[in-house]
Design an enzyme around this catalytic site. Sequence first.
Site, mmCIF file in Angstrom:
data_model
loop_
_atom_site.group_PDB
_atom_site.id
_atom_site.type_symbol
_atom_site.label_atom_id
_atom_site.label_comp_id
_atom_site.label_asym_id
_atom_site.label_seq_id
_atom_site.Cartn_x
_atom_site.Cartn_y
_atom_site.Cartn_z
ATOM 1 N N GLU A 208 -17.831 -3.627 -9.469
ATOM 2 C CA GLU A 208 -16.548 -3.748 -8.950
ATOM 3 C C GLU A 208 -15.416 -2.881 -9.627
ATOM 4 O O GLU A 208 -14.469 -2.437 -9.138
ATOM 5 C CB GLU A 208 -15.951 -5.461 -9.521
ATOM 6 N N ASP A 209 -15.580 -2.658 -11.065
ATOM 7 C CA ASP A 209 -14.582 -2.023 -11.733
ATOM 8 C C ASP A 209 -14.823 -0.632 -12.019
ATOM 9 O O ASP A 209 -13.962 -0.097 -13.027
ATOM 10 C CB ASP A 209 -14.122 -3.108 -13.284
#
Length: 703
Positions: free
Chosen positions: A76-77
């Site tokens: 996600e990051d």
Amino acid sequence: MYLFEGLKTKVSKYLPQDQVEYIQAAYVLARDAHDGQSRSSGDPYITHPVAVAGILADMDLDYETLMAALLHDVIEDTHYSKEDLSLAFGETVAELVEGVSKLDKLKFGSKQEAQAENFRKMLMAMVQDIRVILIKLADRTHNMRTLGSLRPDKRRRIALETLEIYSPLAHRLGIHDIKNELEDLGFQAMYPMRHRALRSAVNQARGNRKAIIEKTQNELVQRLKSSGISGTVLGREKHLYSIYRKMKNKELSFTEVMDIYAFRVVVENVDNCYRVLGAMHGMYKPIENRFKDYIAIPRTNGYQSLHTSLIGPHGIPVEVQIRTAEMDHMADKGVAAHWLYKKSADKGTTAQLRANQWIQSLTELQLRSSTSAEFIESVKSDLFPEEIYVFTPKGTIVELPMGATAVDFAYAVHSDVGNTCVGARVERRNYSLSKPLENGQSIEIITSPRAKPNANWLNFVVSARARSNIRHFLKRQQSEDAISMGNRLLRHALGTIKLDEISPADINRVVEETKCETFEDLLTNIGMGNELSAIVARRLVGENPSLSEKKSHVAIRGTEGLLVHFSRCCHPIPGDEIVAILSPGRGIVIHQTGCTNIRKLSREEPQRVLPMEWDDVPQGEFKAALRLELFNHQGTLAALTSTIVSCDSSIINLQTEERENSIYVIDIELTTKNRVHLAKIMRKIRALPELQKVSRHSQYKQK
């Protein structure tokens, strides 16, 4: 590597060295991927995944779960993809990480929609691998522990989400230590003042109760020794959120909640559990109806224990839980207890088996839910079950949530039984479908092949399975009704032009222009009132003279399923002259021709008003409204209702208003078959000596 040392010490106690090295490799990748990123508190971001892995290590979870916990925010990051993780650590770890990842990159119409879709994805990933939810719960636990650095509004939003979804999930999976911590942290974030006040009161009460607790505990220990039973007696503290909820829901004072003293007795085996129960009942007087045997019949989440309530020393109530050491461990760790991940669902702890059964049922809920929000609503209704246990006629135990009805039972047996249910017999006596069932009852469902679910069932069923099956059937029925109604309306709008005469190219062109995928979708939209049949007909054939020819009325029987509605303003019944209004999302709404509510619409949007007529043999019962003026002598109302019932009619609603000189105006809503039937009812009413006037009331309103 200093951040990893504490985690390494934990996992080295129960994992082989080669698996510890895999975990260390995952840590190195996560540390490098999150390099330069910080949390809201200012701490390096890597502290979060390490803490999440540490929570899971306390549960003795396997190395793949711990690796996925360290990597759970990488996709996600950071720039790493699922394929990168799959190459580095294998497909299983990559699948776990993807299952935990959020949906921030997708666009939704609202925050609620995004949240619902996020939960749906998480729960459906859990169906594939239950470890996904364990990582998510640990992730949420650490986020709740570090909530203080966020804005108050964000803290409250996350706390509410935790109390509504994550804490019940932990409870449903039997992980009570996580559940209790999430509830107390959520309570503290939602209501900080109440939390502080309650914590202070509990600390003070704990000091005042110390002598009584020690005395009672010593008496219990001595009783075990004299009975020759080896075991441990522990004082059991209620956690703050449990006290708060009990005070709020049961409207109890703090003193009333804290006046109950709770103990836990842990023994070696199941036989000793029942021996302890006998010893406790011999020592103190048991309170009637306060004994639960969750060993013989475990709770939905696999929890096992004996519960009994007693009148202790000085008349104080004493609650005692009796269980084995293994059950005690299960009560805290639930599905994560004695973790050894197996792909076969026929092995594992009781909690793991129960959890697997539950999460497999999520697949069915998912298939029958049209939106993520509806899916989450169904799941949430399944997350708080106080269970009851009932029996089929053959003696099979069926587990249902508290408040379940015979319809819930029917769907628990099989969806086909639920869909064709017409009645129920409980203990060989007729039983209302909407009446809640009680523990231990034996239920027989009466079915009919011609029966179908009733939309009113949604008002009283409580199980997610029943609710989703009923909604699924009604949507399918509505879709079929909409296609049939759309076909009739379009053929009517085409006049003398037959639908078969229109070229497939023209049909496909109009389907594309209306942004439908198929012609059936277009017919559905027409039937639902979302597209006007007259406009669609013009698009299909242009300004063909045949369209403007006088058309016959559309015939209705009155029982066209879910897409024909009868207006409450004028109560049309067979025999009345009628028109229909196309109502977006509902289909057609029938009005009397002279109804005042449609005059303006007839002038401004004539294409939405259709001429209608009744079929030769209209089916079903219809609502009509009458207004009466009569003298209110003793027995008059009883005579009136008796007269109506004698005419084979039922009273739906009745309202009275007093006028001068003891004259009452009565508005009655009743059932009738047609105008002839209504005229018969009115003739009978006119025969009442107290009656002054009776008329059909076209503008009946509820007061």
